[in-house]
Design a protein around this motif. Structure first.
Motif, PDB file in Angstrom:
ATOM      1  N   PHE A 130       1.057   3.804  15.753  1.00 39.94           N
ATOM      2  CA  PHE A 130       0.959   2.585  14.946  1.00 39.94           C
ATOM      3  C   PHE A 130       0.850   1.353  15.832  1.00 39.94           C
ATOM      4  N   ILE A 131       1.694   1.263  16.841  1.00 40.43           N
ATOM      5  CA  ILE A 131       1.648   0.125  17.770  1.00 40.43           C
ATOM      6  C   ILE A 131       0.283   0.057  18.449  1.00 40.43           C
ATOM      7  N   GLY A 132      -0.173   1.207  18.942  1.00 38.54           N
ATOM      8  CA  GLY A 132      -1.451   1.236  19.651  1.00 38.54           C
ATOM      9  C   GLY A 132      -2.607   0.789  18.789  1.00 38.54           C
ATOM     10  N   ARG A 133      -2.662   1.283  17.568  1.00 37.49           N
ATOM     11  CA  ARG A 133      -3.764   0.912  16.678  1.00 37.49           C
ATOM     12  C   ARG A 133      -3.672  -0.551  16.253  1.00 37.49           C
ATOM     13  N   THR A 134      -2.465  -1.009  15.934  1.00 36.40           N
ATOM     14  CA  THR A 134      -2.293  -2.400  15.508  1.00 36.40           C
ATOM     15  C   THR A 134      -2.655  -3.361  16.629  1.00 36.40           C
ATOM     16  N   MET A 135      -2.214  -3.049  17.842  1.00 35.45           N
ATOM     17  CA  MET A 135      -2.537  -3.893  18.986  1.00 35.45           C
ATOM     18  C   MET A 135      -4.031  -3.906  19.282  1.00 35.45           C
ATOM     19  N   ALA A 136      -4.727  -2.853  18.875  1.00 33.93           N
ATOM     20  CA  ALA A 136      -6.178  -2.783  19.074  1.00 33.93           C
ATOM     21  C   ALA A 136      -6.942  -3.530  17.991  1.00 33.93           C
ATOM     22  N   GLY A 137      -6.227  -4.088  17.016  1.00 30.63           N
ATOM     23  CA  GLY A 137      -6.863  -4.924  16.014  1.00 30.63           C
ATOM     24  C   GLY A 137      -7.129  -4.279  14.673  1.00 30.63           C
ATOM     25  N   PHE A 138      -6.672  -3.034  14.486  1.00 27.35           N
ATOM     26  CA  PHE A 138      -6.868  -2.386  13.190  1.00 27.35           C
ATOM     27  C   PHE A 138      -5.878  -2.943  12.158  1.00 27.35           C
ATOM     28  N   PRO A 139      -6.283  -3.047  10.883  1.00 27.22           N
ATOM     29  CA  PRO A 139      -5.352  -3.473   9.831  1.00 27.22           C
ATOM     30  C   PRO A 139      -4.176  -2.506   9.721  1.00 27.22           C
ATOM     31  N   ILE A 140      -3.085  -2.982   9.154  1.00 31.26           N
ATOM     32  CA  ILE A 140      -1.859  -2.184   9.103  1.00 31.26           C
ATOM     33  C   ILE A 140      -2.057  -0.880   8.327  1.00 31.26           C
ATOM     34  N   ARG A 141      -2.761  -0.938   7.223  1.00 28.85           N
ATOM     35  CA  ARG A 141      -2.973   0.275   6.433  1.00 28.85           C
ATOM     36  C   ARG A 141      -3.693   1.338   7.264  1.00 28.85           C
ATOM     37  N   GLU A 142      -4.758   0.940   7.967  1.00 32.73           N
ATOM     38  CA  GLU A 142      -5.513   1.880   8.791  1.00 32.73           C
ATOM     39  C   GLU A 142      -4.677   2.381   9.970  1.00 32.73           C
ATOM     40  N   SER A 143      -3.868   1.502  10.556  1.00 39.47           N
ATOM     41  CA  SER A 143      -2.989   1.914  11.652  1.00 39.47           C
ATOM     42  C   SER A 143      -1.959   2.926  11.166  1.00 39.47           C
ATOM     43  N   THR A 144      -1.439   2.688   9.960  1.00 36.99           N
ATOM     44  CA  THR A 144      -0.460   3.604   9.385  1.00 36.99           C
ATOM     45  C   THR A 144      -1.081   4.970   9.110  1.00 36.99           C
ATOM     46  N   GLN A 145      -2.270   4.976   8.508  1.00 42.47           N
ATOM     47  CA  GLN A 145      -2.932   6.250   8.216  1.00 42.47           C
ATOM     48  C   GLN A 145      -3.232   7.020   9.489  1.00 42.47           C
ATOM     49  N   SER A 146      -3.675   6.329  10.526  1.00 40.84           N
ATOM     50  CA  SER A 146      -3.955   6.980  11.800  1.00 40.84           C
ATOM     51  C   SER A 146      -2.702   7.607  12.389  1.00 40.84           C
ATOM     52  N   PHE A 155       0.847  -1.187   0.000  1.00 38.05           N
ATOM     53  CA  PHE A 155       0.000   0.000   0.000  1.00 38.05           C
ATOM     54  C   PHE A 155       0.884   1.238   0.000  1.00 38.05           C
ATOM     55  N   ILE A 156       0.328   2.334  -0.490  1.00 42.64           N
ATOM     56  CA  ILE A 156       1.039   3.599  -0.526  1.00 42.64           C
ATOM     57  C   ILE A 156       0.076   4.680  -0.054  1.00 42.64           C
ATOM     58  N   LEU A 157       0.515   5.490   0.897  1.00 42.10           N
ATOM     59  CA  LEU A 157      -0.335   6.511   1.495  1.00 42.10           C
ATOM     60  C   LEU A 157       0.348   7.869   1.383  1.00 42.10           C
ATOM     61  N   PRO A 158      -0.138   8.728   0.493  1.00 31.27           N
ATOM     62  CA  PRO A 158       0.457  10.065   0.335  1.00 31.27           C
ATOM     63  C   PRO A 158       0.134  10.963   1.532  1.00 31.27           C
ATOM     64  N   TYR A 159       0.966  11.952   1.749  1.00 31.87           N
ATOM     65  CA  TYR A 159       0.687  12.947   2.779  1.00 31.87           C
ATOM     66  C   TYR A 159       1.246  14.299   2.355  1.00 31.87           C
ATOM     67  N   LYS A 160       0.702  15.353   2.958  1.00 29.07           N
ATOM     68  CA  LYS A 160       1.157  16.704   2.665  1.00 29.07           C
ATOM     69  C   LYS A 160       2.348  17.014   3.564  1.00 29.07           C
ATOM     70  N   LEU A 161       3.465  17.367   2.959  1.00 26.12           N
ATOM     71  CA  LEU A 161       4.684  17.643   3.714  1.00 26.12           C
ATOM     72  C   LEU A 161       4.614  19.040   4.324  1.00 26.12           C
ATOM     73  N   ILE A 162       4.787  19.116   5.639  1.00 27.40           N
ATOM     74  CA  ILE A 162       4.822  20.399   6.337  1.00 27.40           C
ATOM     75  C   ILE A 162       6.286  20.819   6.460  1.00 27.40           C
ATOM     76  N   PRO A 163       6.647  22.030   6.046  1.00 29.93           N
ATOM     77  CA  PRO A 163       8.056  22.461   6.062  1.00 29.93           C
ATOM     78  C   PRO A 163       8.555  22.830   7.451  1.00 29.93           C
ATOM     79  N   LEU A 164       8.378  21.908   8.382  1.00 29.83           N
ATOM     80  CA  LEU A 164       8.852  22.085   9.756  1.00 29.83           C
ATOM     81  C   LEU A 164       9.520  20.789  10.187  1.00 29.83           C
ATOM     82  N   SER A 165      10.543  20.881  11.016  1.00 30.99           N
ATOM     83  CA  SER A 165      11.248  19.685  11.472  1.00 30.99           C
ATOM     84  C   SER A 165      11.259  19.627  12.999  1.00 30.99           C
TER      85      SER A 165
END
Length: 284
Positions: A230-246, A208-218
């Motif tokens: 990501f860990i929290g969402r994945t451990m809660a049972g969400f699929p990896i794509r949804e965990s990544t987007q979150s 999967f590929i998930l685009p995002y808007k780059l903010i010019p701040l570091s």
């Protein structure tokens, strides 16, 4: 406030910075907010974020060795183990053996091979870091490198220009050849897509590929926040794509909420921004 940790026990193995919201200081509030029972094993005590240019550093390998021996004797088990910054091959060996045992008992292993960004290793890290962090890949259920770290682990040259989608998949394939299962690579630039997070879900057997808007701040510590969500969402049972987007949405909104903070080396004001994690939760 959404809580979905359900009392699951998560062990965080990474460094502790006395000053700066990075590493454990960034991960603990996020996963606590999500309801997990958290434990930690520091790999080093660091005075402050490396980005400041000078720092005091205490290696904790002896403490880790004794702690893991005692934990084994006491029979401690965790539902998930997250590994981050390591100081040496000995530390990586200790953690690898521990993760193998925990995984055999049912734990999920999340590996963030913290070592570099923007094409090079972080200041002060030796070249051997790549080799000993590579040894953790086969014991990981989820590998979470940024693009620089993925290139270093895979032995593929870092590109300052956008890469093709085929090259992005080839990079992930190299990591899978080393034993990685699911892979999520952040901070990528892909032709025709712009800034993206690119991943592979081993359970579903798809990319999967998930685009995002780059903010010019570091800000320092954003990778730690990404991993935590990501860990929290994945451990809660969400699929990896949804965990990544979150995780992507949470980091993006936290950066916007903190854009006027003067000292960006110190990281995001996480505790004041925890409501954003609830607002960016995947839909059940």
């Amino acid at each position: 406030m959404q809580k979905n940790g359900k009392g699951k026990q998560v062990l965080l193995i990474t460094d502790v910075a006395g000053y700066s919201k990075v590493a454990l200081s960034a991960m603990l509030p996020v996963l606590t907010h999500l309801g997990y029972d958290l434990y930690n094993l520091p790999t080093a005590l660091v005075s402050n974020n490396f980005a400041y240019g000078e720092y005091a550093f205490l290696d904790t390998t002896d403490y880790m060795r004794d702690t893991l021996r005692i934990w084994q004797h006491l029979g401690f088990h965790f539902d998930a183990v997250s590994t981050g910054f390591m100081t040496s091959a000995e530390q990586a060996s200790l953690v690898r053996a521990f993760c193998q045992a925990q995984r055999a008992a049912g734990a999920l292993i999340f590996t963030d091979p913290i070592m570099g960004d923007e094409g090079s290793l972080y200041q002060g890290l030796p070249e051997e870091t790549v080799g000993f962090l590579r040894e953790l890949i086969p014991v990981s259920d989820f590998l979470l490198p940024n693009y620089t770290e993925a290139c270093l682990l895979a032995g593929i040259p870092y590109s300052k220009e956008p890469i093709s989608m085929d090259d992005a998949k080839a990079l992930i394939a190299k990591l899978r050849d080393q034993g990685a299962r699911s892979v999520v690579v952040t901070s990528m630039q892909v032709e025709g897509e712009g800034s993206v997070v690119c991943g592979y879900d081993a359970k579903a057997d798809h990319h999967f590929i998930l685009p995002y808007k780059l903010i010019p701040l570091s800000f320092s510590g954003t990778g730690d926040i990404f991993s935590s969500v990501f860990i929290g969402r994945t451990m809660a049972g969400f699929p990896i794509r949804e965990s990544t987007q979150s995780a992507m949405d949470a980091v993006y909104e936290m950066i916007l909420a903190n854009k006027d903070v003067a000292n960006k080396f110190d990281g995001l004001q996480i505790e004041a921004s925890l409501d954003i994690i609830d607002q960016t939760a995947p839909k059940a």
